[in-house]
Design a protein around this motif. Structure first.
Motif, PDB file in Angstrom:
ATOM      1  N   ILE A   1       0.845  -1.196   0.000  1.00  0.00           N
ATOM      2  CA  ILE A   1       0.000   0.000   0.000  1.00  0.00           C
ATOM      3  C   ILE A   1       0.877   1.242   0.000  1.00  0.00           C
ATOM      4  CG2 ILE A   1      -0.145  -0.028   2.531  1.00  0.00           C
ATOM      5  CD1 ILE A   1      -2.921   1.129   0.083  1.00  0.00           C
ATOM      6  N   GLY A   2       0.363   2.335  -0.537  1.00  0.00           N
ATOM      7  CA  GLY A   2       1.104   3.590  -0.556  1.00  0.00           C
ATOM      8  C   GLY A   2       0.385   4.616  -1.410  1.00  0.00           C
ATOM      9  N   ARG A   3       0.956   5.804  -1.490  1.00  0.00           N
ATOM     10  CA  ARG A   3       0.379   6.847  -2.316  1.00  0.00           C
ATOM     11  C   ARG A   3       0.358   6.411  -3.779  1.00  0.00           C
ATOM     12  NH1 ARG A   3      -0.077  12.060  -0.731  1.00  0.00           N
ATOM     13  NH2 ARG A   3       0.456  12.769  -2.815  1.00  0.00           N
ATOM     14  N   SER A   4      -0.597   6.938  -4.525  1.00  0.00           N
ATOM     15  CA  SER A   4      -0.652   6.642  -5.949  1.00  0.00           C
ATOM     16  C   SER A   4       0.666   7.041  -6.613  1.00  0.00           C
ATOM     17  CB  SER A   4      -1.812   7.408  -6.594  1.00  0.00           C
ATOM     18  OG  SER A   4      -3.045   6.938  -6.099  1.00  0.00           O
ATOM     19  N   ASN A   5       1.129   6.213  -7.516  1.00  0.00           N
ATOM     20  CA  ASN A   5       2.363   6.434  -8.265  1.00  0.00           C
ATOM     21  C   ASN A   5       3.632   6.291  -7.412  1.00  0.00           C
ATOM     22  OD1 ASN A   5       3.194   6.758 -10.927  1.00  0.00           O
ATOM     23  ND2 ASN A   5       3.626   8.917 -10.681  1.00  0.00           N
ATOM     24  N   VAL A   6       3.506   5.590  -6.273  1.00  0.00           N
ATOM     25  CA  VAL A   6       4.685   5.367  -5.432  1.00  0.00           C
ATOM     26  C   VAL A   6       5.526   4.211  -5.970  1.00  0.00           C
ATOM     27  CG1 VAL A   6       3.663   3.687  -3.824  1.00  0.00           C
ATOM     28  CG2 VAL A   6       5.431   5.276  -3.004  1.00  0.00           C
ATOM     29  N   GLY A   7       4.941   3.403  -6.863  1.00  0.00           N
ATOM     30  CA  GLY A   7       5.680   2.301  -7.450  1.00  0.00           C
ATOM     31  C   GLY A   7       5.317   0.937  -6.895  1.00  0.00           C
ATOM     32  N   LYS A   8       4.065   0.788  -6.427  1.00  0.00           N
ATOM     33  CA  LYS A   8       3.644  -0.498  -5.863  1.00  0.00           C
ATOM     34  C   LYS A   8       3.731  -1.626  -6.884  1.00  0.00           C
ATOM     35  CE  LYS A   8      -0.467   0.538  -4.518  1.00  0.00           C
ATOM     36  NZ  LYS A   8      -0.478   1.888  -5.142  1.00  0.00           N
ATOM     37  N   SER A   9       3.111  -1.418  -8.033  1.00  0.00           N
ATOM     38  CA  SER A   9       3.074  -2.475  -9.044  1.00  0.00           C
ATOM     39  C   SER A   9       4.476  -2.815  -9.542  1.00  0.00           C
ATOM     40  CB  SER A   9       2.181  -2.060 -10.213  1.00  0.00           C
ATOM     41  OG  SER A   9       0.845  -1.875  -9.776  1.00  0.00           O
ATOM     42  N   SER A  10       5.306  -1.804  -9.723  1.00  0.00           N
ATOM     43  CA  SER A  10       6.691  -2.048 -10.166  1.00  0.00           C
ATOM     44  C   SER A  10       7.454  -2.877  -9.142  1.00  0.00           C
ATOM     45  CB  SER A  10       7.418  -0.719 -10.405  1.00  0.00           C
ATOM     46  OG  SER A  10       6.840  -0.016 -11.478  1.00  0.00           O
ATOM     47  N   LEU A  11       7.223  -2.601  -7.858  1.00  0.00           N
ATOM     48  CA  LEU A  11       7.916  -3.342  -6.810  1.00  0.00           C
ATOM     49  C   LEU A  11       7.449  -4.794  -6.773  1.00  0.00           C
ATOM     50  CD1 LEU A  11       9.910  -3.324  -4.435  1.00  0.00           C
ATOM     51  CD2 LEU A  11       7.988  -2.745  -2.948  1.00  0.00           C
ATOM     52  N   VAL A  12       6.139  -5.011  -6.882  1.00  0.00           N
ATOM     53  CA  VAL A  12       5.615  -6.381  -6.883  1.00  0.00           C
ATOM     54  C   VAL A  12       6.206  -7.162  -8.058  1.00  0.00           C
ATOM     55  CG1 VAL A  12       3.552  -7.802  -7.155  1.00  0.00           C
ATOM     56  CG2 VAL A  12       3.488  -5.798  -5.662  1.00  0.00           C
ATOM     57  N   ASN A  13       6.236  -6.535  -9.227  1.00  0.00           N
ATOM     58  CA  ASN A  13       6.817  -7.192 -10.406  1.00  0.00           C
ATOM     59  C   ASN A  13       8.280  -7.551 -10.178  1.00  0.00           C
ATOM     60  OD1 ASN A  13       4.479  -7.079 -11.977  1.00  0.00           O
ATOM     61  ND2 ASN A  13       4.984  -5.086 -12.843  1.00  0.00           N
ATOM     62  N   ALA A  14       9.048  -6.599  -9.665  1.00  0.00           N
ATOM     63  CA  ALA A  14      10.478  -6.822  -9.445  1.00  0.00           C
ATOM     64  C   ALA A  14      10.720  -7.887  -8.377  1.00  0.00           C
ATOM     65  CB  ALA A  14      11.151  -5.510  -9.045  1.00  0.00           C
ATOM     66  N   LEU A  15       9.876  -7.900  -7.379  1.00  0.00           N
ATOM     67  CA  LEU A  15      10.033  -8.836  -6.263  1.00  0.00           C
ATOM     68  C   LEU A  15       9.945 -10.287  -6.720  1.00  0.00           C
ATOM     69  CD1 LEU A  15      10.437  -8.470  -3.180  1.00  0.00           C
ATOM     70  CD2 LEU A  15       7.956  -8.739  -2.929  1.00  0.00           C
ATOM     71  N   VAL A  16       9.079 -10.542  -7.706  1.00  0.00           N
ATOM     72  CA  VAL A  16       8.888 -11.917  -8.193  1.00  0.00           C
ATOM     73  C   VAL A  16       9.543 -12.155  -9.547  1.00  0.00           C
ATOM     74  CG1 VAL A  16       6.761 -12.191  -6.880  1.00  0.00           C
ATOM     75  CG2 VAL A  16       6.643 -11.368  -9.237  1.00  0.00           C
ATOM     76  N   GLY A  17      10.282 -11.162 -10.045  1.00  0.00           N
ATOM     77  CA  GLY A  17      11.019 -11.325 -11.286  1.00  0.00           C
ATOM     78  C   GLY A  17      10.164 -11.393 -12.532  1.00  0.00           C
ATOM     79  N   GLN A  18       9.019 -10.706 -12.507  1.00  0.00           N
ATOM     80  CA  GLN A  18       8.150 -10.657 -13.683  1.00  0.00           C
ATOM     81  C   GLN A  18       7.906  -9.195 -14.058  1.00  0.00           C
ATOM     82  OE1 GLN A  18       4.697 -13.228 -13.669  1.00  0.00           O
ATOM     83  NE2 GLN A  18       5.602 -14.558 -12.107  1.00  0.00           N
ATOM     84  N   LYS A  19       7.876  -8.925 -15.338  1.00  0.00           N
ATOM     85  CA  LYS A  19       7.745  -7.539 -15.782  1.00  0.00           C
ATOM     86  C   LYS A  19       6.307  -7.051 -15.903  1.00  0.00           C
ATOM     87  CE  LYS A  19      12.126  -7.430 -18.328  1.00  0.00           C
ATOM     88  NZ  LYS A  19      12.772  -7.188 -19.647  1.00  0.00           N
ATOM     89  N   THR A  20       5.373  -7.969 -16.135  1.00  0.00           N
ATOM     90  CA  THR A  20       4.009  -7.546 -16.416  1.00  0.00           C
ATOM     91  C   THR A  20       2.967  -8.214 -15.528  1.00  0.00           C
ATOM     92  OG1 THR A  20       3.816  -9.246 -18.139  1.00  0.00           O
ATOM     93  CG2 THR A  20       4.550  -7.049 -18.826  1.00  0.00           C
ATOM     94  N   LEU A  21       3.389  -8.773 -14.386  1.00  0.00           N
ATOM     95  CA  LEU A  21       2.432  -9.423 -13.492  1.00  0.00           C
ATOM     96  C   LEU A  21       1.427  -8.412 -12.975  1.00  0.00           C
ATOM     97  CD1 LEU A  21       1.568 -11.972 -11.894  1.00  0.00           C
ATOM     98  CD2 LEU A  21       3.036 -11.159 -10.052  1.00  0.00           C
TER      99      LEU A  21
END
Length: 206
Positions: free
Chosen positions: A38-58
């Motif tokens: 969770i976080g402010r909009s555009n903080v990079g949540k989706s990018s972090l989740v993708n990077a965490l599991v090694g997927q670019k478009t999850l």
């Protein structure tokens, strides 16, 4: 700064989208342990989740803040559920829609027995803002253990990052539900991901 260490085995397992919940009624059944982001909009949540599991478009990312309009559930190896939550603090969202999101988020946080930790993401370029502190208080009241995760640290020098970490440590000292350790990450440079994985892996089912 050097790239991160190799991923822990758990985070190399298949990670699949399970459900998107835009209302309390549409939340998936309680099953495996959950970690919320969770976080402010555009903080990079989706990018972090993708990077965490090694997927670019999850998890879907966008340059337009507020794209995530629901709680998105991703099953990691059927052992740990990652939950990408709607961002908060985005002014262009209507008051009615904001109210719906707030109710969904509050209900989820206070009533989800499988929720083990909330990762509260903070944009390193901005630090903790008023909306972030408000959300920290909400997590205290809901008795949800949370950990501050800095994003976009590649935008800071080492000295500025050190100063920011010191100031954040002082802030979280006033919050009873806060984990004392702050994790600094960069999805772009793959920094801090291994450290975050080490924090979250123990919550997963065997």
């Amino acid at each position: 700064m050097p790239h991160d260490l190799p991923s822990l085995p758990l985070f190399t397992q298949p990670c699949e989208f399970i459900a998107g919940a835009g209302s309390i009624a549409s939340l998936p059944p309680i099953s495996i342990p959950e970690i919320a982001f969770i976080g402010r909009s555009n903080v990079g949540k989706s990018s972090l989740v993708n990077a965490l599991v090694g997927q670019k478009t999850l998890a879907r990312t966008s340059q337009n803040p507020g794209l995530t309009k629901q709680l998105n559930f991703f099953s990691l190896g059927n052992r740990l559920m990652l939950v990408d939550m709607p961002g908060y603090g985005y002014a262009k969202v209507s008051k009615e829609r904001k109210g719906e999101w707030d109710m969904l988020i509050r209900s989820y946080l206070s009533g989800r027995t499988t929720l083990k930790r909330a990762c509260l993401l903070i944009d390193a370029r901005r630090g903790i803002m008023a909306h972030d502190e408000e959300f920290m208080t909400l997590l205290d009241e809901a008795a949800v253990n949370f950990q501050i995760v800095l994003t976009k640290i590649d935008a800071l020098t080492g000295k500025n990052l050190s100063v920011l970490l010191t100031s954040i440590t002082k802030v979280i000292g006033a919050h009873v539900a806060a984990h004392p350790e702050v994790i600094a990450t960069s999805s772009m440079r793959k920094e801090g991901l291994h450290e975050l994985q080490e924090q979250l892996a123990p919550f997963a089912n065997p």
